[in-house]
Design a protein around this motif. Structure first.
Motif, short mmCIF file in Angstrom:
data_model
loop_
_atom_site.label_atom_id
_atom_site.label_comp_id
_atom_site.label_asym_id
_atom_site.label_seq_id
_atom_site.Cartn_x
_atom_site.Cartn_y
_atom_site.Cartn_z
N THR A 23 0.83 -1.21 0.00
CA THR A 23 0.00 0.00 0.00
C THR A 23 0.86 1.26 0.00
O THR A 23 0.60 2.21 -0.75
N GLN A 24 1.89 1.28 0.83
CA GLN A 24 2.77 2.45 0.86
C GLN A 24 3.47 2.65 -0.47
O GLN A 24 3.61 3.79 -0.96
N GLY A 25 3.92 1.55 -1.09
CA GLY A 25 4.57 1.67 -2.39
C GLY A 25 3.63 2.17 -3.46
O GLY A 25 4.01 2.98 -4.32
N GLU A 26 2.38 1.70 -3.46
CA GLU A 26 1.42 2.15 -4.46
C GLU A 26 1.03 3.60 -4.23
O GLU A 26 0.76 4.34 -5.20
N ARG A 27 0.99 4.04 -2.98
CA ARG A 27 0.73 5.46 -2.73
C ARG A 27 1.84 6.33 -3.31
O ARG A 27 1.59 7.38 -3.91
N PHE A 28 3.08 5.87 -3.12
CA PHE A 28 4.21 6.62 -3.67
C PHE A 28 4.14 6.63 -5.20
O PHE A 28 4.45 7.64 -5.84
N GLU A 29 3.75 5.50 -5.77
CA GLU A 29 3.64 5.42 -7.23
C GLU A 29 2.51 6.29 -7.76
O GLU A 29 2.60 6.83 -8.87
N SER A 30 1.44 6.45 -6.96
CA SER A 30 0.29 7.22 -7.43
C SER A 30 0.52 8.72 -7.40
O SER A 30 -0.34 9.47 -7.86
N LEU B 82 -3.38 9.55 -0.32
CA LEU B 82 -3.19 9.06 -1.69
C LEU B 82 -3.84 7.69 -1.85
O LEU B 82 -3.96 6.91 -0.90
N THR B 83 -4.23 7.38 -3.08
CA THR B 83 -4.95 6.14 -3.35
C THR B 83 -3.97 4.99 -3.56
O THR B 83 -2.88 5.17 -4.09
N ALA B 84 -4.39 3.81 -3.14
CA ALA B 84 -3.68 2.57 -3.42
C ALA B 84 -4.63 1.64 -4.17
O ALA B 84 -5.79 2.00 -4.46
N ARG B 85 -4.18 0.45 -4.46
CA ARG B 85 -5.01 -0.50 -5.22
C ARG B 85 -5.74 -1.50 -4.32
O ARG B 85 -6.24 -2.50 -4.80
N THR B 86 -5.79 -1.20 -3.04
CA THR B 86 -6.46 -2.13 -2.13
C THR B 86 -7.96 -2.20 -2.41
O THR B 86 -8.58 -3.25 -2.17
N ASP B 87 -8.54 -1.10 -2.92
CA ASP B 87 -9.98 -1.15 -3.20
C ASP B 87 -10.30 -1.99 -4.42
O ASP B 87 -11.48 -2.27 -4.69
N SER B 88 -9.29 -2.40 -5.20
CA SER B 88 -9.52 -3.25 -6.36
C SER B 88 -9.32 -4.72 -6.06
O SER B 88 -9.49 -5.56 -6.96
N LEU B 89 -8.94 -5.03 -4.83
CA LEU B 89 -8.74 -6.44 -4.46
C LEU B 89 -10.07 -7.09 -4.14
O LEU B 89 -10.94 -6.50 -3.49
N LEU B 90 -10.24 -8.33 -4.60
CA LEU B 90 -11.44 -9.10 -4.26
C LEU B 90 -11.30 -9.64 -2.83
O LEU B 90 -10.22 -10.02 -2.41
#
Length: 448
Positions: free
Chosen positions: A372-379, A440-448
């Motif tokens: 999550t932290q890495g995806e926030r940095f990427e976003s 910042l957004t992460a991709r956790t909301d896209s996980l099933l």
């Protein structure tokens, strides 16, 4: 059909963590030795009885040493708990960052042994010692007794002590220093590397070849002895090893945490004298930035000199606290000694599976937080949140203009003094950059 045997590789028969030989298979590619290792296997004392003979406990002990491709075995001393071998062996050393392994075993194939049980006819393990050559001072003779520790299905046992005399003699100091800058394995491992599965398969086959070769020697070394010396079961799951590795990581992180806590106490002026000294050092480094790297190197030099007084007097050996073997749960030990596939009852397997699921759930949560932290940095620049990305790129433009127009010393001085400001100028609420990053957004909301 064409068969090509590539001699530029080194086929491992042991783990790379305590490898004893890194040379290529082809002898034409071997370098000159850099030292000589002399090992005197003096004896053992306080061994426990390993079997019953004529109605009383008995032990017929012998010692095996392995370094590189050379295996040696002492004679068997019959019916004594304090055997004296007094045998000396010599090896050529091609790399000082290697490990010699010595194991003590009970010979169950001499005399009228009546050990019984599932281990009847197998040489029982009494203990093992590993010594890394890089921990030995050159030209010094170490005479020391090492504890023989063995994990049994019920507890950790000290089976006795092994007395050794070890000396490592360097042939050329220049070659020794040169070795430290060379790759660990032959260059073919880096030009055309093996996959992980290939390495594991080759190691298993090499172990079988070594076991068959030593089984034909005189006296023979049996397969269980070779497997114990080469740690063929080190890849198997063990809750104890997992805990040990976790606490190894925690001990490394604790140093950085301690530095962070000390710096936090400086920022909050818990010790005013220390805070003032840190401010003075910071101002000096900002005003003379060319002193930053020399100061850092000199500080590490002083730390190294200070730690010299705490250096180990003897080569390190098996650490029961590090291995998490002193306070291990009996069920976890039973799981470690279980066969693969398991032979335990269904309710025991179900309990262990549930425990493994709980541990894996914690690991899953930690890995998810890191992702999550890495995806926030990427976003920041990924436009997943258009408003946040717009704010960030506008900030980057403004920061670029300000940093270009302002001297670096002024920026470093203002930033450092702001970070070291007194607690009365601090707020208990999170800072603006921290709040922005956590939104910042992460991709956790896209996980099933």
């Amino acid at each position: 059909m064409r068969v090509c045997l590539e001699g530029g590789y080194h086929v491992l028969d042991e783990s790379t963590m305590y490898i004893s030989d890194q040379r290529p298979t082809a002898k034409q590619l071997w370098k000159q030795p850099v030292g000589i290792l002399e090992v005197g296997i003096l004896g053992a004392q306080g061994l426990l009885p390993m079997k019953m003979k004529d109605g009383r406990g008995s032990t017929d002990a012998y010692c095996v040493a392995k370094y590189g491709q050379k295996w040696v075995r002492t004679r068997t001393i019959m019916e004594t708990f304090n055997p004296r071998w007094n045998e000396q062996y010599t090896w050529e050393v091609y790399d000082p960052c290697t490990v010699i392994t010595l194991g003590v075993f009970d010979n169950s194939h001499l005399g009228g042994n009546s050990g019984g049980g599932s281990n009847a006819g197998r040489d029982a393990r009494i203990g093992k010692v590993r010594i890394r050559l890089s921990t030995l001072e050159a030209h010094r003779t170490y005479t020391h007794s090492y504890p023989l520790l063995v994990l049994h299905p019920h507890a950790l046992k000290k089976m006795g002590e092994l007395q050794l005399a070890i000396r490592f003699t360097t042939l050329s100091l220049a070659n020794m220093i040169y070795i430290y800058g060379q790759p660990l394995l032959p260059k073919m491992h880096y030009l055309h590397p093996f996959t992980v599965n290939q390495v594991d398969n080759l190691r298993y086959q090499a172990m079988n070849i070594v076991a068959r070769r030593l089984g034909r020697a005189e006296p023979p070394l049996r397969k269980e002895v070779v497997e114990y010396m080469l740690d063929v079961d080190s890849h198997m799951w063990s809750m104890r090893r997992s805990k040990a590795n976790f606490f190894r990581i925690m001990s490394l992180v604790s140093g950085m945490v301690a530095i962070g806590q000390w710096f936090g106490s400086v920022c909050y002026w818990k010790n005013p004298i220390t805070s003032v000294l840190v401010h003075i050092l910071f101002l000096i480094l900002v005003w003379y930035p060319e002193l930053i790297l020399p100061t850092l190197c000199f500080y590490m030099f002083l730390v190294g000199l200070w730690n010299y007084r705490y250096r180990p007097r003897y080569p390190p050996h098996m650490d029961t606290k590090l291995s998490w073997a002193e306070s291990v749960n009996p069920d976890e030990l039973d799981e470690e000694f279980d066969t693969f596939p398991t032979c335990r009852p269904h309710d025991v397997v179900r309990m262990r599976y549930d425990r493994l699921r709980s541990v894996a759930g914690r690991i899953q949560t930690v890995v998810g937080d890191i992702a999550t932290q890495g995806e926030r940095f990427e976003s920041l620049l990924g436009w997943r949140d258009p408003r946040a990305t717009s704010l960030f790129i506008v900030f980057c433009v403004c920061a670029a203009v300000v940093l270009y127009a302002t001297p670096f010393r002024v920026v470093a001085l203002v930033g450092g003094l702001y970070y070291l400001r007194h607690p009365r100028f601090r707020s208990k609420l999170p800072s603006v950059p921290s709040s922005f990053f956590k939104r910042l957004t992460a991709r956790t909301d896209s996980l099933l």
